[in-house]
Write a protein that holds these residues in place. Structure first.
Motif, PDB file in Angstrom:
ATOM      1  N   PRO A 145       7.788 -35.563 -21.746  1.00  0.00           N
ATOM      2  CA  PRO A 145       8.415 -36.596 -20.762  1.00  0.00           C
ATOM      3  C   PRO A 145       8.030 -37.906 -21.385  1.00  0.00           C
ATOM      4  CG  PRO A 145       6.610 -35.358 -19.807  1.00  0.00           C
ATOM      5  CD  PRO A 145       6.741 -34.693 -21.121  1.00  0.00           C
TER       6      PRO A 145
ATOM      7  N   SER B 236       8.942 -41.935 -16.304  1.00  0.00           N
ATOM      8  CA  SER B 236       9.582 -41.881 -15.146  1.00  0.00           C
ATOM      9  C   SER B 236       9.879 -43.034 -14.342  1.00  0.00           C
ATOM     10  CB  SER B 236       8.674 -40.833 -14.305  1.00  0.00           C
ATOM     11  OG  SER B 236       8.650 -39.566 -15.008  1.00  0.00           O
ATOM     12  N   GLU B 237      10.497 -43.011 -13.118  1.00  0.00           N
ATOM     13  CA  GLU B 237      11.033 -44.185 -12.664  1.00  0.00           C
ATOM     14  C   GLU B 237      11.929 -43.866 -11.356  1.00  0.00           C
ATOM     15  OE1 GLU B 237      13.999 -46.655 -14.322  1.00  0.00           O
ATOM     16  OE2 GLU B 237      13.262 -48.569 -13.433  1.00  0.00           O
TER      17      GLU B 237
ATOM     18  N   GLU C 142      13.586 -35.164 -10.537  1.00  0.00           N
ATOM     19  CA  GLU C 142      12.759 -34.230  -9.793  1.00  0.00           C
ATOM     20  C   GLU C 142      13.302 -34.073  -8.418  1.00  0.00           C
ATOM     21  OE1 GLU C 142       8.742 -35.163 -10.955  1.00  0.00           O
ATOM     22  OE2 GLU C 142       9.443 -35.713 -12.867  1.00  0.00           O
TER      23      GLU C 142
ATOM     24  N   THR D  56      13.275 -38.855 -14.573  1.00  0.00           N
ATOM     25  CA  THR D  56      12.122 -38.746 -15.647  1.00  0.00           C
ATOM     26  C   THR D  56      12.692 -38.443 -17.055  1.00  0.00           C
ATOM     27  OG1 THR D  56      10.289 -37.472 -14.357  1.00  0.00           O
ATOM     28  CG2 THR D  56      10.529 -37.180 -16.997  1.00  0.00           C
TER      29      THR D  56
ATOM     30  N   VAL E 298      13.174 -37.658 -20.612  1.00  0.00           N
ATOM     31  CA  VAL E 298      12.634 -36.319 -21.554  1.00  0.00           C
ATOM     32  C   VAL E 298      13.118 -36.545 -23.140  1.00  0.00           C
ATOM     33  CG1 VAL E 298      12.325 -34.013 -21.776  1.00  0.00           C
ATOM     34  CG2 VAL E 298      12.473 -34.981 -19.249  1.00  0.00           C
TER      35      VAL E 298
END
Ligand SMILES: C[S@@+](CC[C@H](N)C(=O)[O-])C[C@H]1O[C@@H](n2cnc3c(N)ncnc32)[C@H](O)[C@@H]1O
Length: 429
Positions: free
Chosen positions: A41, A44-45, A375, A381, A383
């Protein structure tokens, strides 16, 4: 302006292992500040704004704020099957503790949330001015109009509501509109209309007028709703959380007038917000908990569990087919080719669209080095797909990359650039 933009991104990025800079010929871009291995990863946001597609709402009930799929497995099943909870095949006891269950509560307007915290968060960011809980609010007409014409208008309304509420709170309009100013460039019609869509004798201006007329109608309905709802908010009603301190902190006097005078509440701004979504939004998918459960018990020897899964799968698949048949029909011949795949499509994912301040700043490559995964709480996320070195630009694919160079160029034309990635350069030679 460049310093304001850099400061804005620095604030968003904080300690994440990425940095913001301009990329020659591409505008704003994100770069890695360390190496990443494939599968790792990167950052993330949560979305700035997001919505579940209207058609998908018939199959999946999700939190309007964080997009987690709400309720117990039985409630989720009842929703997709369109039956009462008591009528769904009873969950075998031996798998009950493995079934992901979320809370569920609702606003007076019917919007569903996974928790009171999410309901308050949505209310305090935008929902207080968009709520259709009051039977007389003209927002009912706006929502129906958006459903009938273009559901992206609902997302644009969310953006304007966020700006208005943030301004009502802090009286800082430049800060309130900054996340949007980072993306807004062209009005809707200049993004979506292309010369190949013109009918004989029609000029581009005539064609633009169709979009302009629709947007003017939409904006008028939006403003009717906004004026009504903010007037009722000024009287401190309706309100789902009595204990919230939020209302007391709002200064509604002159908020709508100030936002109109500053051009934020204008048809022109609304048009660039809709244009912004056409060029910058990204699809959002959240996997259904039933799908996880089915995967977990795929090879189970338990006959009762296997029979339950088989029964549920048959019933859900029939509903999914029923609710997606209309859109499939429009695709004509592609339908038959997809039929084999349909056999595998069983549990409906949450399907929506979102705008992310960082994710949507990444530029495109037909050989992307990152992809976006969702998620179960709507968090995106990013990656690594390939090895990434420190200083490499992070690039996603905006389009289906398994096509030839001409098809890729066609799909990218709506983003108004010609791809110069190494693969396109190679393929064009
Ligand atoms: C989602 S935005 C990405 C952020 C953008 N660079 C900006 O400054 O706002 C998409 C726009 O970025 C630009 N862009 C993205 N990928 C590009 C590429 N590979 N080459 C040139 N421009 C690109 C195009 O203007 C496109 O419409």
């Amino acid at each position: 302006m460049a310093a304001t933009t850099a400061a804005y991104f620095e604030g968003l990025i904080g300690a994440m292992p990425i940095r913001y800079a301009e990329a020659p010929g591409k505008g704003k871009a994100l770069f890695a500040t360390k190496a990443f291995a494939p599968g790792e990863p990167v950052f993330s946001e949560m979305p700035y704004v997001a919505m579940q597609h209207i058609a998908n709402q018939a199959l999946v009930q999700a939190c309007e704020n964080c997009h987690v799929i709400v309720g117990s497995i039985e409630q989720q099943l009842a929703h997709v099957l369109h039956v009462e909870v008591g009528a769904v095949p009873p969950l075998p006891n031996q798998i009950a503790d493995k079934a992901v269950a979320q809370g569920k509560c609702a606003c007076a307007c019917g919007a569903v949330y996974c928790s009171k915290a999410c309901r308050s968060a949505a209310w305090e960011r935008y929902h207080c001015v968009l709520c259709t809980g009051h039977p007389d609010t003209p927002f009912h007409d706006f929502v129906q109009h958006a459903i009938d014409t273009n559901e992206i208008f609902l997302l644009a309304a969310q953006v304007l509501a966020r700006i208005v509420v943030a301004y009502a709170k802090d009286q800082n309009l430049a800060a309130a509109r900054r996340p949007v100013d980072m993306f807004c460039k062209l009005p809707w019609w200049e993004v979506v209309a292309s010369p190949e869509d013109l009918e004989e004798g029609q000029t581009m201006e005539d064609y633009y007028d169709i979009f302009k007329h629709l947007l003017a109608q939409t904006f008028e309905l939006f403003m009717d709703g906004l004026r009504f709802n903010t007037a009722h908010l000024a009287l401190h009603e309706p309100h789902p959380d009595d204990e919230s301190e939020f209302m007391a902190s709002l200064v509604w006097d002159n908020v709508v007038a100030d936002c109109m005078a500053a051009g934020v509440l204008s048809v022109e701004f609304f048009a660039t917000v809709v244009g912004m979504f056409e060029m910058n939004n990204i699809s959002m998918e959240v996997r259904h908990p039933l799908s996880y459960l089915a995967e977990l018990y795929e090879d189970s020897d338990d006959a009762e569990v296997a029979a339950w899964l088989a029964d549920v799968q048959t019933q859900v698949r029939a509903q999914v087919k029923l609710y997606t048949d209309d859109s499939d029909d429009e695709e004509g011949e592609a339908d038959d080719a997809d039929d084999a795949d349909d056999e595998d499509v069983c549990y409906p994912d949450l399907d929506g669209t979102a705008l992310f301040s960082l994710v949507c700043t990444m530029n495109h490559s037909c050989e992307p080095n990152v992809a976006v995964c969702y998620e179960s709480n709507g968090l995106a996320t990013v990656v690594a797909l390939t090895p990434i070195q420190e200083h490499d630009e992070l690039q996603i694919a905006y389009i289906e990359t398994e096509q030839d160079v001409n098809a890729r160029a066609h799909d990218l034309s709506e983003y108004k650039f010609v791809c110069q990635c190494p693969r396109c350069v190679r393929d064009r030679q």
